[in-house]
Write an enzyme that holds these catalytic residues in place. Structure first.
Site, mmCIF file in Angstrom:
data_model
loop_
_atom_site.group_PDB
_atom_site.id
_atom_site.type_symbol
_atom_site.label_atom_id
_atom_site.label_comp_id
_atom_site.label_asym_id
_atom_site.label_seq_id
_atom_site.Cartn_x
_atom_site.Cartn_y
_atom_site.Cartn_z
ATOM 1 N N ALA A 192 -106.662 67.442 -16.828
ATOM 2 C CA ALA A 192 -106.673 66.044 -17.260
ATOM 3 C C ALA A 192 -107.551 65.233 -16.310
ATOM 4 O O ALA A 192 -108.394 64.443 -16.739
ATOM 5 C CB ALA A 192 -105.249 65.497 -17.292
ATOM 6 N N LYS A 193 -107.371 65.458 -15.003
ATOM 7 C CA LYS A 193 -108.121 64.663 -14.032
ATOM 8 C C LYS A 193 -109.600 65.011 -14.021
ATOM 9 O O LYS A 193 -110.458 64.147 -13.954
ATOM 10 C CB LYS A 193 -107.545 64.904 -12.632
ATOM 11 C CG LYS A 193 -106.160 64.317 -12.452
ATOM 12 C CD LYS A 193 -105.705 64.567 -11.033
ATOM 13 C CE LYS A 193 -104.212 64.425 -10.898
ATOM 14 N NZ LYS A 193 -103.694 65.067 -9.704
ATOM 15 N N ARG B 28 -93.715 65.542 -15.671
ATOM 16 C CA ARG B 28 -92.355 65.517 -15.114
ATOM 17 C C ARG B 28 -92.210 64.527 -13.964
ATOM 18 O O ARG B 28 -91.135 64.051 -13.682
ATOM 19 C CB ARG B 28 -91.966 66.915 -14.651
ATOM 20 C CG ARG B 28 -91.597 67.776 -15.852
ATOM 21 C CD ARG B 28 -90.737 68.913 -15.476
ATOM 22 N NE ARG B 28 -91.399 69.735 -14.475
ATOM 23 C CZ ARG B 28 -90.980 70.936 -14.115
ATOM 24 N NH1 ARG B 28 -89.906 71.438 -14.664
ATOM 25 N NH2 ARG B 28 -91.615 71.640 -13.216
ATOM 26 N N ASP C 215 -112.887 75.943 -26.826
ATOM 27 C CA ASP C 215 -113.670 76.887 -26.047
ATOM 28 C C ASP C 215 -114.779 76.006 -25.498
ATOM 29 O O ASP C 215 -115.672 75.598 -26.245
ATOM 30 C CB ASP C 215 -114.244 77.996 -26.936
ATOM 31 C CG ASP C 215 -115.017 79.003 -26.112
ATOM 32 O OD1 ASP C 215 -115.872 78.572 -25.304
ATOM 33 O OD2 ASP C 215 -114.776 80.210 -26.248
ATOM 34 N N HIS C 216 -114.711 75.645 -24.229
ATOM 35 C CA HIS C 216 -115.598 74.570 -23.769
ATOM 36 C C HIS C 216 -117.079 74.958 -23.850
ATOM 37 O O HIS C 216 -117.939 74.095 -23.855
ATOM 38 C CB HIS C 216 -115.195 74.059 -22.382
ATOM 39 C CG HIS C 216 -115.656 74.911 -21.236
ATOM 40 N ND1 HIS C 216 -114.997 76.045 -20.862
ATOM 41 C CD2 HIS C 216 -116.714 74.793 -20.396
ATOM 42 C CE1 HIS C 216 -115.627 76.590 -19.826
ATOM 43 N NE2 HIS C 216 -116.676 75.850 -19.521
ATOM 44 N N GLU D 22 -121.685 83.627 -12.245
ATOM 45 C CA GLU D 22 -121.136 82.544 -11.415
ATOM 46 C C GLU D 22 -121.197 82.946 -9.958
ATOM 47 O O GLU D 22 -121.141 84.137 -9.641
ATOM 48 C CB GLU D 22 -119.664 82.313 -11.765
ATOM 49 C CG GLU D 22 -119.408 81.964 -13.198
ATOM 50 C CD GLU D 22 -117.955 81.583 -13.402
ATOM 51 O OE1 GLU D 22 -117.633 80.407 -13.213
ATOM 52 O OE2 GLU D 22 -117.139 82.460 -13.726
ATOM 53 N N HIS E 79 -115.712 82.856 -24.402
ATOM 54 C CA HIS E 79 -117.037 82.249 -24.217
ATOM 55 C C HIS E 79 -118.188 83.178 -24.637
ATOM 56 O O HIS E 79 -119.084 82.785 -25.365
ATOM 57 C CB HIS E 79 -117.256 81.844 -22.761
ATOM 58 C CG HIS E 79 -116.176 80.959 -22.205
ATOM 59 N ND1 HIS E 79 -115.511 80.025 -22.968
ATOM 60 C CD2 HIS E 79 -115.635 80.867 -20.962
ATOM 61 C CE1 HIS E 79 -114.618 79.393 -22.202
ATOM 62 N NE2 HIS E 79 -114.669 79.889 -20.987
HETATM 63 C C1 BG6 Z 1 -113.549 78.960 -17.599
HETATM 64 C C2 BG6 Z 1 -113.034 80.129 -16.813
HETATM 65 O O1 BG6 Z 1 -113.134 79.043 -18.929
HETATM 66 O O2 BG6 Z 1 -114.970 78.948 -17.536
HETATM 67 C C3 BG6 Z 1 -113.521 80.069 -15.384
HETATM 68 O O3 BG6 Z 1 -111.626 80.139 -16.848
HETATM 69 C C4 BG6 Z 1 -115.011 79.947 -15.337
HETATM 70 O O4 BG6 Z 1 -113.107 81.226 -14.661
HETATM 71 C C5 BG6 Z 1 -115.492 78.812 -16.240
HETATM 72 O O5 BG6 Z 1 -115.389 79.697 -13.993
HETATM 73 C C6 BG6 Z 1 -117.002 78.794 -16.327
HETATM 74 O O6 BG6 Z 1 -117.403 77.652 -17.030
HETATM 75 P P1 BG6 Z 1 -118.808 76.982 -16.803
HETATM 76 O O7 BG6 Z 1 -118.841 75.841 -17.744
HETATM 77 O O8 BG6 Z 1 -118.880 76.577 -15.350
HETATM 78 O O9 BG6 Z 1 -119.835 78.043 -17.096
#
Ligand code: BG6
Length: 497
Positions: free
Chosen positions: A32-33, A60, A194-195, A233, A257
């Site tokens: 959230a933050k 909570r 799924d971001h 990463e 992803h």
């Molecule tokens: C998240 C994973 O969904 O995606 C993380 O849980 C990962 O482990 C992250 O670091 C990577 O996302 P991005 O946007 O930095 O590529």
């Protein structure tokens, strides 16, 4: 306020967001933050908000409204991509209320119902309710069931549910979770985040080819040699070992992803697709994904785990030394695989995917490699295969690698044409996704068919990992991953880009 679509001619269409209540479970949590408040704030700054909005944050901790506003303010100051503008901050915060809530207590839901209704009548908001589960995965199912039992989801307006990943931890648990959620929400009402699908460059994939005849003539399957998708990463497991040591790269990155990136890459289409067509095409792609037979897994899949090494001249401990990792952990922090999509377009073209923590750089990219038909041509000495390079993160760019003659020695050398987007103006993935969910647009969310088929494809590999049926290759922190992953491509005469 309303959602505006800008074109080069000005405002194209104006889409109104319905007035609504946004119920946020996990209002003092990390997600959230870091993501949700900054995304809402940036949507607000762009006028992409309903006229009347009530946000009810749940947690909570015994916060007052003022405490809650301070938390949000601090989150914006730390994580918003735009600076906080003090002249409009109060008006933004005014829509937020906090409600002390225990997800496992029946009284909490009774109180919540009354709280939501009171704000709805105060602000004359119809019973349109969006429920955002920013909570531990195990809470999603009981909260959803209790929302139903308490009548909170029984609204006169619309209702929607936003769920974060992980959606289940294998095929069986994902199916179970979905069965439970669909007792309360219809598939059209469920927005699975799924971001990666919120990233602007990923959203661009579907429409990259259509307006660019030059690219569509290139993007010809007879000319494509292979497709490579990388999400590397530099970060390690950090403080998340409790979750990650059980999930591994396969659940954390691949099932969601990476397979979404495969679908979005394979989706490309010369005509504009409707959201429904996109959904159906993605499903068809997953159905065409060739299953990996159990006895063939080690031929097509590489798993790895990082060992101590160096990143930016800093010593990095190995995975087994990280806090919270089980002493006998065989968890994967690296995953690579060769995939085939057996449809007319992609038949015979390998897709290579890889992801790893503690690699040499942060990079999410898609590379389309074209056939190099002049490899053996003496007149084209030095010529290498052409590449179409799509960078998703940290830069957003589209590039081409071509061969140009070096006049001094008559040999060809690779040259790069590159277009890089200005990132300052780019929305965050969560802004795109929250804006879409508030509008009810589900294109860039993971539909159940995709999720189920992804788990189905992954399931035999998960089992092989659990049974230790294939080697766990070590790779040094700061490297490009295990050598076995390079060999996977070399076997086909290819190499990772
Ligand atoms: C998240 C994973 O969904 O995606 C993380 O849980 C990962 O482990 C992250 O670091 C990577 O996302 P991005 O946007 O930095 O590529």
């Amino acid at each position: 306020m309303s959602q505006q679509h800008m074109t080069s001619h000005g405002i194209d269409t104006v889409e109104r967001m319905d007035d609504m209540t946004f119920v946020l479970f996990g209002a003092s949590g990390d997600l959230a933050k870091r993501k949700i408040y900054p995304a809402l704030y940036n949507l607000y700054l762009e006028g992409k908000m309903p006229n009347s909005l009530s946000v009810v944050g749940l947690g909570r901790r015994p916060y007052t409204k003022e405490d809650f506003h301070n938390i949000i303010k601090e989150s914006l100051e730390t994580f918003s991509r735009r600076d906080v503008d003090t002249s409009n901050l109060e008006a933004f915060l005014e829509v937020f209320r906090y409600f002390i809530f225990d997800a496992m207590k029946e009284e909490s839901y009774k109180g919540l119902k009354a709280f939501i209704e009171e704000r709805e009548s105060e602000l004359s908001i119809p019973e349109n309710r969006l429920f955002y589960m920013s909570v531990a995965p195990k809470l999603v199912e009981p909260i959803t069931a209790s929302l139903h039992e308490s009548g909170i989801t029984d609204t006169d307006g619309w209702k929607r549910l936003i769920v974060e990943k992980p959606f289940g931890s294998d095929l069986h648990s994902a199916r179970h979770l979905n069965d439970e959620l669909t007792k309360v929400f219809q598939e059209e009402e469920i927005f699975r985040i799924d971001h990666y699908l919120g990233k602007p460059m990923v959203q661009n994939l579907e429409s990259l080819i259509r307006p660019n005849p030059i690219l569509s003539s290139l993007w010809n399957h007879q000319q494509i040699a292979n497709v490579q998708i990388t999400a590397s990463e530099t970060v390690g497991v950090g403080t998340r070992a409790g979750y990650y040591d059980k999930a591994g790269a396969i659940r954390d990155m691949v099932q969601n992803h990476l397979l979404q990136l495969v679908m979005m890459t394979a989706l490309h289409h010369p005509e504009k697709l409707t959201p429904k067509q996109i959904e159906e095409k993605k499903k068809a792609i997953m159905e065409s994904l060739r299953p990996v037979e159990t006895d063939e897994i080690s031929k097509h899949v590489v798993r790895g785990q990082y060992e101590a090494g160096e990143i930016n001249a800093e010593h990095i401990p190995g995975y087994m030394e990280e806090e919270g990792v089980a002493e006998d952990s065989n968890n994967d922090t690296y995953f690579a695989a060769r995939l085939y999509i057996d449809n007319n377009y992609w038949k015979g073209i390998p897709f290579y995917i890889r992801t790893g923590k503690r690699m040499n750089k942060k990079s999410t990219k898609i590379i389309i490699e074209f056939k190099n038909e002049v490899e053996d041509d003496e007149d084209a000495a030095g010529a290498v295969s052409n590449l179409l390079m799509i960078e998703i993160n940290p830069n957003e760019s589209v590039g081409l690698r071509i061969n140009l003659k070096d006049d001094s020695n008559e040999k060809f050398e690779p040259a790069y044409i590159n277009f890089t987007k200005n990132l300052d103006a780019q929305p965050e993935a969560y802004e795109n996704l929250l804006g879409d969910a508030m509008l009810g647009h589900s294109t860039y969310f993971a539909h159940w068919n995709e999720v189920e088929l992804s788990w189905k494809w992954i399931q035999p590999i998960l089992e092989a990992f659990e049974n230790d049926a294939l080697p766990l290759h070590g790779y040094q922190a700061g490297s490009e991953g295990p050598e076995a992953a390079e060999k996977l491509l070399n076997e086909d005469g290819n190499t990772w880009w």
